[in-house]
Design a protein around this motif. Sequence first.
Motif, PDB file in Angstrom:
ATOM      1  N   ILE A  38       0.766  -1.336  -0.499  1.00  0.00           N
ATOM      2  CA  ILE A  38       0.105  -0.173  -0.504  1.00  0.00           C
ATOM      3  C   ILE A  38       0.794   1.141  -0.046  1.00  0.00           C
ATOM      4  CG2 ILE A  38      -1.630   1.119   1.954  1.00  0.00           C
ATOM      5  CD1 ILE A  38      -3.014  -1.228   2.329  1.00  0.00           C
ATOM      6  N   GLN A  39       0.319   2.279  -0.851  1.00  0.00           N
ATOM      7  CA  GLN A  39       1.240   3.369  -0.997  1.00  0.00           C
ATOM      8  C   GLN A  39       0.598   4.550  -0.130  1.00  0.00           C
ATOM      9  OE1 GLN A  39       3.693   3.346  -3.140  1.00  0.00           O
ATOM     10  NE2 GLN A  39       4.142   1.270  -3.346  1.00  0.00           N
ATOM     11  N   VAL A  40       1.023   5.487   0.502  1.00  0.00           N
ATOM     12  CA  VAL A  40       0.948   6.518   0.858  1.00  0.00           C
ATOM     13  C   VAL A  40       1.272   7.659   0.309  1.00  0.00           C
ATOM     14  CG1 VAL A  40       0.383   7.760   3.220  1.00  0.00           C
ATOM     15  CG2 VAL A  40       1.080   4.998   2.983  1.00  0.00           C
ATOM     16  N   ASP A  58      -4.444   6.439   1.510  1.00  0.00           N
ATOM     17  CA  ASP A  58      -3.639   5.542   0.922  1.00  0.00           C
ATOM     18  C   ASP A  58      -4.263   4.837  -0.619  1.00  0.00           C
ATOM     19  OD1 ASP A  58      -1.928   4.902   3.325  1.00  0.00           O
ATOM     20  OD2 ASP A  58      -3.271   2.763   3.657  1.00  0.00           O
ATOM     21  N   PHE A  59      -3.358   4.074  -1.330  1.00  0.00           N
ATOM     22  CA  PHE A  59      -3.453   3.647  -2.638  1.00  0.00           C
ATOM     23  C   PHE A  59      -3.142   2.658  -3.102  1.00  0.00           C
ATOM     24  CE2 PHE A  59      -0.357   6.580  -4.354  1.00  0.00           C
ATOM     25  CZ  PHE A  59       0.104   5.747  -5.546  1.00  0.00           C
ATOM     26  N   VAL A  60      -3.481   1.355  -3.933  1.00  0.00           N
ATOM     27  CA  VAL A  60      -2.547   0.726  -4.497  1.00  0.00           C
ATOM     28  C   VAL A  60      -3.290   1.041  -5.787  1.00  0.00           C
ATOM     29  CG1 VAL A  60      -3.323  -1.135  -2.500  1.00  0.00           C
ATOM     30  CG2 VAL A  60      -5.569  -0.240  -4.323  1.00  0.00           C
ATOM     31  N   VAL A  61      -2.714  -0.265  -7.083  1.00  0.00           N
ATOM     32  CA  VAL A  61      -2.444   0.022  -8.604  1.00  0.00           C
ATOM     33  C   VAL A  61      -3.406  -1.243  -8.462  1.00  0.00           C
ATOM     34  CG1 VAL A  61      -1.587   0.412 -10.907  1.00  0.00           C
ATOM     35  CG2 VAL A  61      -1.028   1.800  -8.708  1.00  0.00           C
ATOM     36  N   VAL A  62      -4.025  -1.219  -9.562  1.00  0.00           N
ATOM     37  CA  VAL A  62      -4.779  -2.427  -9.591  1.00  0.00           C
ATOM     38  C   VAL A  62      -5.021  -2.419 -11.935  1.00  0.00           C
ATOM     39  CG1 VAL A  62      -6.038  -3.562  -8.099  1.00  0.00           C
ATOM     40  CG2 VAL A  62      -7.652  -1.621  -9.994  1.00  0.00           C
ATOM     41  N   ALA A  63      -4.968  -4.159 -12.330  1.00  0.00           N
ATOM     42  CA  ALA A  63      -5.561  -3.859 -13.690  1.00  0.00           C
ATOM     43  C   ALA A  63      -6.481  -5.144 -13.792  1.00  0.00           C
ATOM     44  CB  ALA A  63      -3.905  -3.688 -14.303  1.00  0.00           C
ATOM     45  N   PHE A  70      -4.846   1.252 -13.031  1.00  0.00           N
ATOM     46  CA  PHE A  70      -4.813   2.939 -12.307  1.00  0.00           C
ATOM     47  C   PHE A  70      -4.854   2.292 -10.724  1.00  0.00           C
ATOM     48  CE2 PHE A  70      -8.873  -0.338 -12.611  1.00  0.00           C
ATOM     49  CZ  PHE A  70      -9.444  -0.499 -11.787  1.00  0.00           C
ATOM     50  N   ARG A  71      -5.697   3.339  -9.950  1.00  0.00           N
ATOM     51  CA  ARG A  71      -5.307   3.861  -8.729  1.00  0.00           C
ATOM     52  C   ARG A  71      -6.588   4.157  -7.861  1.00  0.00           C
ATOM     53  NH1 ARG A  71      -1.224   8.745  -6.759  1.00  0.00           N
ATOM     54  NH2 ARG A  71       0.863   7.844  -7.595  1.00  0.00           N
ATOM     55  N   VAL A  72      -6.619   3.397  -6.891  1.00  0.00           N
ATOM     56  CA  VAL A  72      -8.134   2.612  -6.278  1.00  0.00           C
ATOM     57  C   VAL A  72      -7.731   4.029  -4.541  1.00  0.00           C
ATOM     58  CG1 VAL A  72      -9.490   1.741  -4.696  1.00  0.00           C
ATOM     59  CG2 VAL A  72      -8.801   0.801  -7.599  1.00  0.00           C
ATOM     60  N   LYS A  73      -7.991   5.070  -3.920  1.00  0.00           N
ATOM     61  CA  LYS A  73      -7.886   6.174  -3.005  1.00  0.00           C
ATOM     62  C   LYS A  73      -8.293   4.676  -2.112  1.00  0.00           C
ATOM     63  CE  LYS A  73      -9.135  10.223  -1.274  1.00  0.00           C
ATOM     64  NZ  LYS A  73      -9.276  11.178  -1.580  1.00  0.00           N
ATOM     65  N   LEU A  74      -7.524   4.253  -1.095  1.00  0.00           N
ATOM     66  CA  LEU A  74      -7.864   3.554   0.164  1.00  0.00           C
ATOM     67  C   LEU A  74      -7.493   4.884   1.425  1.00  0.00           C
ATOM     68  CD1 LEU A  74      -6.446   0.567  -0.386  1.00  0.00           C
ATOM     69  CD2 LEU A  74      -8.949   0.553  -0.339  1.00  0.00           C
ATOM     70  N   PRO A  75      -8.925   4.893   2.684  1.00  0.00           N
ATOM     71  CA  PRO A  75      -8.610   4.757   4.180  1.00  0.00           C
ATOM     72  C   PRO A  75      -7.239   4.768   4.308  1.00  0.00           C
ATOM     73  CG  PRO A  75     -10.489   3.839   4.246  1.00  0.00           C
ATOM     74  CD  PRO A  75      -9.732   3.857   2.703  1.00  0.00           C
ATOM     75  N   GLY A 106     -15.210  15.514 -16.030  1.00  0.00           N
ATOM     76  CA  GLY A 106     -14.921  16.109 -16.831  1.00  0.00           C
ATOM     77  C   GLY A 106     -15.624  14.759 -17.483  1.00  0.00           C
ATOM     78  N   SER A 107     -15.045  14.448 -19.599  1.00  0.00           N
ATOM     79  CA  SER A 107     -14.930  13.791 -19.913  1.00  0.00           C
ATOM     80  C   SER A 107     -13.858  12.404 -19.989  1.00  0.00           C
ATOM     81  CB  SER A 107     -14.803  14.167 -21.740  1.00  0.00           C
ATOM     82  OG  SER A 107     -14.042  14.110 -21.599  1.00  0.00           O
ATOM     83  N   SER A 108     -12.852  12.432 -19.086  1.00  0.00           N
ATOM     84  CA  SER A 108     -11.422  11.731 -19.683  1.00  0.00           C
ATOM     85  C   SER A 108     -11.100  11.515 -18.555  1.00  0.00           C
ATOM     86  CB  SER A 108     -10.866  12.147 -20.438  1.00  0.00           C
ATOM     87  OG  SER A 108     -10.275  13.073 -19.919  1.00  0.00           O
ATOM     88  N   GLN A 109     -11.412  12.458 -17.024  1.00  0.00           N
ATOM     89  CA  GLN A 109     -10.610  11.824 -15.932  1.00  0.00           C
ATOM     90  C   GLN A 109     -11.862  11.555 -14.497  1.00  0.00           C
ATOM     91  OE1 GLN A 109      -9.739  15.545 -14.524  1.00  0.00           O
ATOM     92  NE2 GLN A 109      -7.595  15.983 -14.812  1.00  0.00           N
ATOM     93  N   VAL A 110     -10.940  10.185 -15.000  1.00  0.00           N
ATOM     94  CA  VAL A 110     -11.949   8.640 -14.071  1.00  0.00           C
ATOM     95  C   VAL A 110     -11.025   8.730 -12.167  1.00  0.00           C
ATOM     96  CG1 VAL A 110     -13.638   6.893 -13.608  1.00  0.00           C
ATOM     97  CG2 VAL A 110     -13.077   7.721 -15.957  1.00  0.00           C
ATOM     98  N   TYR A 111     -11.548   8.604 -11.185  1.00  0.00           N
ATOM     99  CA  TYR A 111     -11.150   8.434 -10.299  1.00  0.00           C
ATOM    100  C   TYR A 111     -11.842   7.137  -9.572  1.00  0.00           C
ATOM    101  CZ  TYR A 111      -8.791  12.807 -11.034  1.00  0.00           C
ATOM    102  OH  TYR A 111      -8.128  13.600 -11.465  1.00  0.00           O
ATOM    103  N   PHE A 112     -11.387   6.406  -8.070  1.00  0.00           N
ATOM    104  CA  PHE A 112     -11.827   5.227  -7.329  1.00  0.00           C
ATOM    105  C   PHE A 112     -11.473   5.281  -6.314  1.00  0.00           C
ATOM    106  CE2 PHE A 112     -10.850   4.271 -12.239  1.00  0.00           C
ATOM    107  CZ  PHE A 112     -11.791   3.814 -12.167  1.00  0.00           C
ATOM    108  N   ARG A 113     -12.681   5.483  -5.140  1.00  0.00           N
ATOM    109  CA  ARG A 113     -11.799   4.781  -3.979  1.00  0.00           C
ATOM    110  C   ARG A 113     -12.770   3.436  -3.320  1.00  0.00           C
ATOM    111  NH1 ARG A 113     -15.274  10.400  -1.140  1.00  0.00           N
ATOM    112  NH2 ARG A 113     -16.997   9.040  -1.473  1.00  0.00           N
ATOM    113  N   ALA A 114     -12.453   2.799  -2.333  1.00  0.00           N
ATOM    114  CA  ALA A 114     -13.046   1.802  -1.675  1.00  0.00           C
ATOM    115  C   ALA A 114     -13.155   2.228  -0.261  1.00  0.00           C
ATOM    116  CB  ALA A 114     -12.129   0.932  -2.392  1.00  0.00           C
TER     117      ALA A 114
END
Length: 122
Positions: A38-40, A58-63, A70-75, A106-114
């Motif tokens: 996990i990255q901080v 925190d975040f992790v990278v998944v595919a 892409f990154r997924v933001k975590l608490p 916008g039309s092209s930026q996507v963010y993820f969190r869990a």
Amino acid sequence: MAYVGNFGVKGGNGYSVEGTKNFFGTEVPKFRLISSKIQVVNKWDNSAKRYSDEPDHDFVVVADDGIEPFRVKLPVADENGEKTSLNGAKFLDYISFVDLETYRRGSSQVYFRAQAIKKVKA
């Protein structure tokens, strides 16, 4: 998993589980864990114009097949104060997320969190 890539939510008003379902075709998609840990990310201090020493998230990278990593933001910690962990998942294991939400800016930026990571079977 089929990549759908359509939010179906007009306006994109913040993070939503509905956006995740529309984007991936399922509410609980599974991915390959690309991060080995996990990255901080520390909080940004606007007045100092630099990152502080205080953790923000925190975040992790998944595919997965057909999806760029892409990154997924975590608490930083869960509701009990326990530090977020990989819950036994290792590099390239299949995982899913608890309460994965998607946000389109916008039309092209996507963010993820869990809220957390769950190791799952292939």
